[in-house]
Design a protein around this motif. Structure first.
Motif, PDB file in Angstrom:
ATOM      1  N   ASN A 154       0.834  -1.210   0.000  1.00  0.00           N
ATOM      2  CA  ASN A 154       0.000   0.000   0.000  1.00  0.00           C
ATOM      3  C   ASN A 154       0.865   1.255   0.000  1.00  0.00           C
ATOM      4  O   ASN A 154       0.572   2.227  -0.681  1.00  0.00           O
ATOM      5  CB  ASN A 154      -0.942   0.016   1.208  1.00  0.00           C
ATOM      6  N   VAL A 155       1.935   1.237   0.785  1.00  0.00           N
ATOM      7  CA  VAL A 155       2.844   2.385   0.851  1.00  0.00           C
ATOM      8  C   VAL A 155       3.530   2.576  -0.500  1.00  0.00           C
ATOM      9  O   VAL A 155       3.624   3.692  -1.017  1.00  0.00           O
ATOM     10  CB  VAL A 155       3.886   2.200   1.980  1.00  0.00           C
ATOM     11  N   ILE A 156       3.995   1.472  -1.083  1.00  0.00           N
ATOM     12  CA  ILE A 156       4.693   1.541  -2.365  1.00  0.00           C
ATOM     13  C   ILE A 156       3.746   2.014  -3.461  1.00  0.00           C
ATOM     14  O   ILE A 156       4.065   2.936  -4.227  1.00  0.00           O
ATOM     15  CB  ILE A 156       5.307   0.171  -2.732  1.00  0.00           C
ATOM     16  N   ALA A 157       2.587   1.396  -3.551  1.00  0.00           N
ATOM     17  CA  ALA A 157       1.628   1.738  -4.603  1.00  0.00           C
ATOM     18  C   ALA A 157       1.164   3.185  -4.485  1.00  0.00           C
ATOM     19  O   ALA A 157       1.071   3.906  -5.486  1.00  0.00           O
ATOM     20  CB  ALA A 157       0.435   0.797  -4.560  1.00  0.00           C
ATOM     21  N   SER A 158       0.887   3.613  -3.275  1.00  0.00           N
ATOM     22  CA  SER A 158       0.443   4.988  -3.059  1.00  0.00           C
ATOM     23  C   SER A 158       1.528   5.982  -3.447  1.00  0.00           C
ATOM     24  O   SER A 158       1.274   6.983  -4.128  1.00  0.00           O
ATOM     25  CB  SER A 158       0.044   5.174  -1.598  1.00  0.00           C
ATOM     26  N   GLY A 159       2.768   5.696  -3.035  1.00  0.00           N
ATOM     27  CA  GLY A 159       3.876   6.596  -3.332  1.00  0.00           C
ATOM     28  C   GLY A 159       4.179   6.673  -4.814  1.00  0.00           C
ATOM     29  O   GLY A 159       4.406   7.755  -5.364  1.00  0.00           O
ATOM     30  N   VAL A 160       4.176   5.529  -5.489  1.00  0.00           N
ATOM     31  CA  VAL A 160       4.472   5.510  -6.931  1.00  0.00           C
ATOM     32  C   VAL A 160       3.349   6.178  -7.716  1.00  0.00           C
ATOM     33  O   VAL A 160       3.611   6.941  -8.654  1.00  0.00           O
ATOM     34  CB  VAL A 160       4.731   4.063  -7.419  1.00  0.00           C
ATOM     35  N   SER A 161       2.118   5.921  -7.337  1.00  0.00           N
ATOM     36  CA  SER A 161       1.008   6.547  -8.087  1.00  0.00           C
ATOM     37  C   SER A 161       1.017   8.062  -7.913  1.00  0.00           C
ATOM     38  O   SER A 161       0.763   8.803  -8.865  1.00  0.00           O
ATOM     39  CB  SER A 161      -0.334   5.960  -7.667  1.00  0.00           C
ATOM     40  N   ASP A 162       1.331   8.534  -6.716  1.00  0.00           N
ATOM     41  CA  ASP A 162       1.447   9.981  -6.514  1.00  0.00           C
ATOM     42  C   ASP A 162       2.618  10.548  -7.306  1.00  0.00           C
ATOM     43  O   ASP A 162       2.549  11.645  -7.853  1.00  0.00           O
ATOM     44  CB  ASP A 162       1.616  10.312  -5.030  1.00  0.00           C
ATOM     45  N   ALA A 163       3.704   9.781  -7.382  1.00  0.00           N
ATOM     46  CA  ALA A 163       4.892  10.242  -8.107  1.00  0.00           C
ATOM     47  C   ALA A 163       4.614  10.377  -9.598  1.00  0.00           C
ATOM     48  O   ALA A 163       5.121  11.301 -10.252  1.00  0.00           O
ATOM     49  CB  ALA A 163       6.047   9.271  -7.873  1.00  0.00           C
ATOM     50  N   LEU A 164       3.834   9.479 -10.134  1.00  0.00           N
ATOM     51  CA  LEU A 164       3.571   9.494 -11.580  1.00  0.00           C
ATOM     52  C   LEU A 164       2.713  10.679 -12.025  1.00  0.00           C
ATOM     53  O   LEU A 164       2.643  10.973 -13.218  1.00  0.00           O
ATOM     54  CB  LEU A 164       2.946   8.174 -12.016  1.00  0.00           C
ATOM     55  N   VAL A 165       2.109  11.356 -11.083  1.00  0.00           N
ATOM     56  CA  VAL A 165       1.340  12.557 -11.425  1.00  0.00           C
ATOM     57  C   VAL A 165       2.247  13.596 -12.077  1.00  0.00           C
ATOM     58  O   VAL A 165       1.858  14.276 -13.024  1.00  0.00           O
ATOM     59  CB  VAL A 165       0.631  13.127 -10.170  1.00  0.00           C
ATOM     60  N   ALA A 166       3.468  13.718 -11.607  1.00  0.00           N
ATOM     61  CA  ALA A 166       4.401  14.692 -12.176  1.00  0.00           C
ATOM     62  C   ALA A 166       4.747  14.346 -13.618  1.00  0.00           C
ATOM     63  O   ALA A 166       4.789  15.231 -14.488  1.00  0.00           O
ATOM     64  CB  ALA A 166       5.666  14.768 -11.325  1.00  0.00           C
ATOM     65  N   THR A 167       4.989  13.060 -13.898  1.00  0.00           N
ATOM     66  CA  THR A 167       5.283  12.652 -15.275  1.00  0.00           C
ATOM     67  C   THR A 167       4.089  12.906 -16.177  1.00  0.00           C
ATOM     68  O   THR A 167       4.238  13.434 -17.286  1.00  0.00           O
ATOM     69  CB  THR A 167       5.679  11.162 -15.336  1.00  0.00           C
ATOM     70  N   ALA A 168       2.914  12.546 -15.700  1.00  0.00           N
ATOM     71  CA  ALA A 168       1.707  12.766 -16.499  1.00  0.00           C
ATOM     72  C   ALA A 168       1.505  14.257 -16.777  1.00  0.00           C
ATOM     73  O   ALA A 168       1.142  14.648 -17.896  1.00  0.00           O
ATOM     74  CB  ALA A 168       0.489  12.191 -15.771  1.00  0.00           C
ATOM     75  N   SER A 169       1.774  15.087 -15.789  1.00  0.00           N
ATOM     76  CA  SER A 169       1.640  16.533 -15.976  1.00  0.00           C
ATOM     77  C   SER A 169       2.638  17.049 -17.002  1.00  0.00           C
ATOM     78  O   SER A 169       2.305  17.879 -17.851  1.00  0.00           O
ATOM     79  CB  SER A 169       1.839  17.265 -14.652  1.00  0.00           C
ATOM     80  N   GLY A 170       3.874  16.562 -16.939  1.00  0.00           N
ATOM     81  CA  GLY A 170       4.892  16.968 -17.908  1.00  0.00           C
ATOM     82  C   GLY A 170       4.510  16.586 -19.324  1.00  0.00           C
ATOM     83  O   GLY A 170       4.676  17.367 -20.262  1.00  0.00           O
ATOM     84  N   ILE A 171       4.001  15.378 -19.490  1.00  0.00           N
ATOM     85  CA  ILE A 171       3.581  14.922 -20.820  1.00  0.00           C
ATOM     86  C   ILE A 171       2.380  15.733 -21.298  1.00  0.00           C
ATOM     87  O   ILE A 171       2.304  16.121 -22.475  1.00  0.00           O
ATOM     88  CB  ILE A 171       3.287  13.411 -20.803  1.00  0.00           C
ATOM     89  N   PHE A 172       1.456  16.020 -20.401  1.00  0.00           N
ATOM     90  CA  PHE A 172       0.278  16.815 -20.744  1.00  0.00           C
ATOM     91  C   PHE A 172       0.686  18.184 -21.287  1.00  0.00           C
ATOM     92  O   PHE A 172       0.219  18.621 -22.342  1.00  0.00           O
ATOM     93  CB  PHE A 172      -0.608  16.970 -19.496  1.00  0.00           C
ATOM     94  N   VAL A 173       1.586  18.859 -20.596  1.00  0.00           N
ATOM     95  CA  VAL A 173       2.058  20.175 -21.029  1.00  0.00           C
ATOM     96  C   VAL A 173       2.793  20.060 -22.364  1.00  0.00           C
ATOM     97  O   VAL A 173       2.610  20.874 -23.267  1.00  0.00           O
ATOM     98  CB  VAL A 173       2.948  20.826 -19.948  1.00  0.00           C
ATOM     99  N   ALA A 174       3.616  19.018 -22.502  1.00  0.00           N
ATOM    100  CA  ALA A 174       4.394  18.838 -23.737  1.00  0.00           C
ATOM    101  C   ALA A 174       3.499  18.623 -24.950  1.00  0.00           C
ATOM    102  O   ALA A 174       3.795  19.121 -26.042  1.00  0.00           O
ATOM    103  CB  ALA A 174       5.355  17.664 -23.584  1.00  0.00           C
ATOM    104  N   ILE A 175       2.419  17.898 -24.769  1.00  0.00           N
ATOM    105  CA  ILE A 175       1.496  17.652 -25.890  1.00  0.00           C
ATOM    106  C   ILE A 175       0.937  18.970 -26.405  1.00  0.00           C
ATOM    107  O   ILE A 175       0.924  19.223 -27.617  1.00  0.00           O
ATOM    108  CB  ILE A 175       0.358  16.690 -25.460  1.00  0.00           C
TER     109      ILE A 175
END
Length: 188
Positions: free
Chosen positions: A135-156
């Motif tokens: 739960n700790v790992i999944a929660s932390g990784v999913s929160d972390a991926l928000v930054a990557t998704a945001s970067g890709i969103f802006v880049a598009i």
């Protein structure tokens, strides 16, 4: 919804929050640059299109509101060199804003990835200091991926806007080149 945002803010690493703020600023700036330049180039395209049409219908020179008119008026003799100078100035003016869109398109995914890496490192740090459940790992990784998704969103958006503006600038320069060629052909 608000509770989820507050929870995300409290759990996220400050670098990740900083990355998301920076990407938000990128997004606001690139939208402002795009829409400002898009509408100004569309207006310019309309003027140059009307000027070209008048030349093709028999006018002896460009219309008063054409960009090339400034260069024609200041010269005693209409020459290829004067019109080329006008074309260079028009190209410089028409392509304003393309650099920032290009920079945003190329850097925003890396900025997002940086936020993700820092957030994942922070998650691994918390795993070592607490019971490292999935739960700790999944929660932390999913929160972390928000930054990557945001970067890709802006880049598009940045890349799409860059391509649209590049095409509109090319169209504008083509109209000006056709006017220049028509003027030089009438002079012969």
């Amino acid at each position: 919804m608000i509770n989820n945002l507050i929870d995300f803010y409290l759990k996220s690493h400050p670098v990740t929050i900083g990355v998301l703020v920076l990407l938000s600023i990128y997004f606001l700036v690139l939208n402002w640059v795009f829409f400002y330049r898009y509408f100004s180039i569309n207006s310019w395209l309309t003027r140059e299109s009307a000027s070209l049409e008048a030349l093709l219908l028999g006018a002896t020179t460009v219309k008063e509101n054409s960009f090339l008119n400034n260069f024609i008026k200041t010269s005693n003799v209409i020459s290829k060199e004067v019109l080329d100078l006008g074309m260079l100035a028009a190209t410089k003016e028409a392509t304003k804003g393309l650099s920032i869109l290009s920079v945003f398109a190329s850097t925003s995914p890396f900025i997002g990835l940086f936020g993700t890496v820092v957030s994942i490192l922070d998650t691994f740090t918390h795993i070592g200091s607490s019971s490292g459940t999935m739960n700790v790992i999944a929660s932390g990784v999913s929160d972390a991926l928000v930054a990557t998704a945001s970067g890709i969103f802006v880049a598009i958006f940045a890349y799409t806007y860059h391509q649209i503006m590049k095409r509109r600038s090319y169209e504008l320069i083509s109209y000006l080149q056709m006017q220049s060629d028509a003027i030089l052909a009438r002079k012969r």
